[in-house]
Design a protein around this motif. Structure first.
Motif, PDB file in Angstrom:
ATOM      1  N   PHE A 258       0.820  -1.214   0.000  1.00  0.00           N
ATOM      2  CA  PHE A 258       0.000   0.000   0.000  1.00  0.00           C
ATOM      3  C   PHE A 258       0.853   1.262   0.000  1.00  0.00           C
ATOM      4  O   PHE A 258       0.654   2.175  -0.803  1.00  0.00           O
ATOM      5  N   GLN A 262       0.768   3.954  -3.009  1.00  0.00           N
ATOM      6  CA  GLN A 262      -0.477   4.628  -2.662  1.00  0.00           C
ATOM      7  C   GLN A 262      -0.767   5.827  -3.547  1.00  0.00           C
ATOM      8  O   GLN A 262      -1.924   6.246  -3.690  1.00  0.00           O
ATOM      9  N   HIS A 274      -5.149  -0.096  -2.539  1.00  0.00           N
ATOM     10  CA  HIS A 274      -5.856   0.695  -1.529  1.00  0.00           C
ATOM     11  C   HIS A 274      -6.808  -0.180  -0.720  1.00  0.00           C
ATOM     12  O   HIS A 274      -7.162  -1.290  -1.116  1.00  0.00           O
ATOM     13  N   SER A 275      -7.257   0.352   0.407  1.00  0.00           N
ATOM     14  CA  SER A 275      -8.024  -0.469   1.343  1.00  0.00           C
ATOM     15  C   SER A 275      -9.505  -0.540   1.003  1.00  0.00           C
ATOM     16  O   SER A 275     -10.169  -1.526   1.336  1.00  0.00           O
ATOM     17  N   HIS A 276     -10.075   0.506   0.421  1.00  0.00           N
ATOM     18  CA  HIS A 276     -11.505   0.572   0.108  1.00  0.00           C
ATOM     19  C   HIS A 276     -12.357   0.416   1.363  1.00  0.00           C
ATOM     20  O   HIS A 276     -13.471  -0.104   1.317  1.00  0.00           O
ATOM     21  N   PHE A 312      -0.719   4.211   6.185  1.00  0.00           N
ATOM     22  CA  PHE A 312      -2.123   3.852   6.307  1.00  0.00           C
ATOM     23  C   PHE A 312      -2.715   4.388   7.603  1.00  0.00           C
ATOM     24  O   PHE A 312      -3.800   4.992   7.617  1.00  0.00           O
ATOM     25  N   HIS A 374      -9.240   6.737  -5.723  1.00  0.00           N
ATOM     26  CA  HIS A 374      -8.350   6.853  -4.561  1.00  0.00           C
ATOM     27  C   HIS A 374      -7.881   8.295  -4.381  1.00  0.00           C
ATOM     28  O   HIS A 374      -8.175   9.172  -5.199  1.00  0.00           O
TER      29      HIS A 374
END
Length: 518
Positions: A258, A262, A274-276, A312, A374
């Protein structure tokens, strides 16, 4: 209203669409034996900004699942559906009907995430209102006020360090200094993909829609048929169980890379590393404490590098809490700020993606399809172009609030108006985030498929980002010259010939007159 034999009611606990936490509900004093839960879908919440179908579906599907879960556990839930007969169309209209039907002694609710709604509820006269501060967040209003009082300028970095120390997150063995010897590893988190692209990516964390989500989709198609976006590929987690599964998959599959990627972008790749998770966090399906803890645990297990984990965690413990503090400290006046005197209309193609510039076409099309882009796509593509074009910041804010599934005003407004558009004059950020088309070329492959050249500022092949970038510096020369981080760019502009400056000004004017594209 439903047909029930027992309408006895001590209090009504109103659960708003972004407050889907059972723990938070019980923290307000809810007693299922004495109280009712009220939940309301309302057409007006999708029309005061022209919300896309994916955004509206995210709220409605999550709300309906939450109501079903509460009912299964014995709670009495009065749920007003979007397509119900005799629906008033507004939150407060349905609240009035519910209060008249149940006649509670008081109305309880957690503070809304929008000033507009909070002010309307505070003004209610029909019933005593008990508004609770939101326990979801790690920084209370009082704590942020204390932080702000001690400073002439508010900067996220110093707030973030305070939060790390206070919450004891990613600290060294002494419990005081940052893990790894630095608070911030941004220098390690600016990678882009090489010519081969991102390669094999982890599979998207899709959650196929069930009957409840499909029924919500049908209601939206019936009541809001003309709204933009589509829901054919809607697959967001809309329950706490699915959100926890998505969190686990991100930690295992995406978090390790990530940080490095990123900021990277690639044509046709929506999800990358990305984490979503922002929509699930903002609707309270996930608690920020558990998300931060999961990421920190991955670092201590050796499953993810410090640069990824710190980057993050900074987005959640730093930016997310910081923008909420900014929002409540400066609203409602914050919404009217326009420090750069930007008054151009938002181009119509922001609602369709039909634009010649490949980066904008790709990001907007993706946004309308999935309700997602994002942070760099938002800040340095759609947001950057609106900033350089001189679009009215309130219009930009309305678009961002309408199109993204994670958009709630407390988080969206400061990020858009302050961070992206610099309309607050520097409250949020120390400088305008401006760049030419060369930044997009460096961080993506969009320019390979575009008819415009990011190296050119004038001529029919010139990238509009690059033309407008130099025109922006020309327009705001005095302000930028006084900023140590941008003064060099003013000096670079001074090297342009008089003819080149004239050509830039003429082409920038032509771009604006043609609706934002050459």
């Amino acid at each position: 209203m439903p047909t029930v034999t027992d309408r006895s009611c001590r209090h009504v606990h109103w659960v708003l669409g972004d407050q889907l936490s059972e723990a938070d509900l019980y923290a307000t004093g809810f007693d299922p034996a004495k109280d009712w839960v009220l939940m309301v879908e309302a057409k007006a919440e999708s029309t005061y900004v022209w919300s896309t179908k994916p955004r509206t579906l995210m709220f409605l599907a999550a709300m309906r699942h939450f109501a079903e879960e509460l009912t299964a556990k014995g709670a009495r839930v009065l749920y007003q559906r979007l397509d119900a007969p005799q629906h008033t169309g507004s939150l407060l209209g349905e609240l009035d009907r519910a209060l008249a039907w149940l006649q509670p002694a008081a109305l309880h609710l957690i503070e809304p995430g929008e000033w507009r709604l909070r002010a309307a509820i505070v003004a209610l006269q029909s019933v005593p209102v008990r508004m609770h501060e939101d326990p979801h967040f790690l920084c209370s209003h009082a704590a942020f006020a204390a932080h702000a009082k001690a400073r002439k300028q508010l900067r996220m970095e110093y707030f973030y360090r305070e939060m790390r120390a206070r919450e004891r997150v990613l600290l060294g063995k002494d419990g005081k200094t940052p893990e790894g010897g630095a608070w911030n590893f941004d220098h390690d988190n600016r990678g882009s993909f090489d010519a081969r692209g991102p390669g094999l990516l982890p599979p998207p964390e899709f959650v196929p829609p069930d009957a409840i989500t499909l029924a919500a989709k049908a209601a939206i198609d019936q009541v809001l048929p003309d709204h933009p976006g589509d829901t054919e590929d809607f697959a967001w987690p809309v329950t706490r169980a699915d959100a926890l599964t998505s969190l686990d998959r991100f930690i295992r599959q995406r978090l390790p890379l990530f940080g490095q990627y990123q900021d990277a972008m690639w044509t046709g790749e929506t999800w990358l590393y990305h984490s979503h998770l922002s929509a699930a966090l903002n609707l309270k399906l996930l608690n920020p404490r558990e998300v931060i803890a999961a990421a920190e645990a991955a670092y201590h297990r050796g499953d993810a590098p410090l640069s990824s984990v710190e980057g993050f965690i900074r987005q959640i413990l730093g930016w997310r809490e910081y923008v909420r503090g900014i929002y409540w400290r400066f609203m409602p006046q914050y919404l009217e700020r326009n420090a750069l005197s930007a008054h151009e209309p938002l181009p119509e193609w922001y609602w369709t993606g039909n634009v010649a510039m490949r980066c904008l076409s790709d990001v907007i099309t993706q946004t309308l399809k999935h309700g997602y882009a994002h942070h760099i796509q938002r800040l340095m593509v759609t947001g950057l172009y609106a900033l350089l074009l001189g679009v009215d910041p309130k219009a930009v804010h309305g678009w961002y609030l309408a199109v993204y599934v994670d958009a709630i005003e407390w988080v969206e407004l400061p990020n858009t108006l302050g961070m992206s558009q610099y309309a607050d004059g520097g409250i949020m950020a120390s400088k305008p985030y401006i760049a030419s088309g060369k930044y997009i070329q460096r961080m993506s492959n969009y320019c390979q498929h575009c008819p415009f050249n990011p190296a050119l500022a004038v001529g029919v092949k010139a990238c509009p980002f690059t033309t407008l970038y130099w025109h922006f510096i020309d327009q705001h020369r005095d302000m930028l010259k006084a900023n140590p981080r941008l003064a060099m760019q003013v000096r670079n502009l001074d090297r342009f010939s008089a003819d080149a400056l004239t050509a830039i000004r003429e082409r920038a004017t032509a771009i604006r007159q043609s609706g934002g594209q050459p």
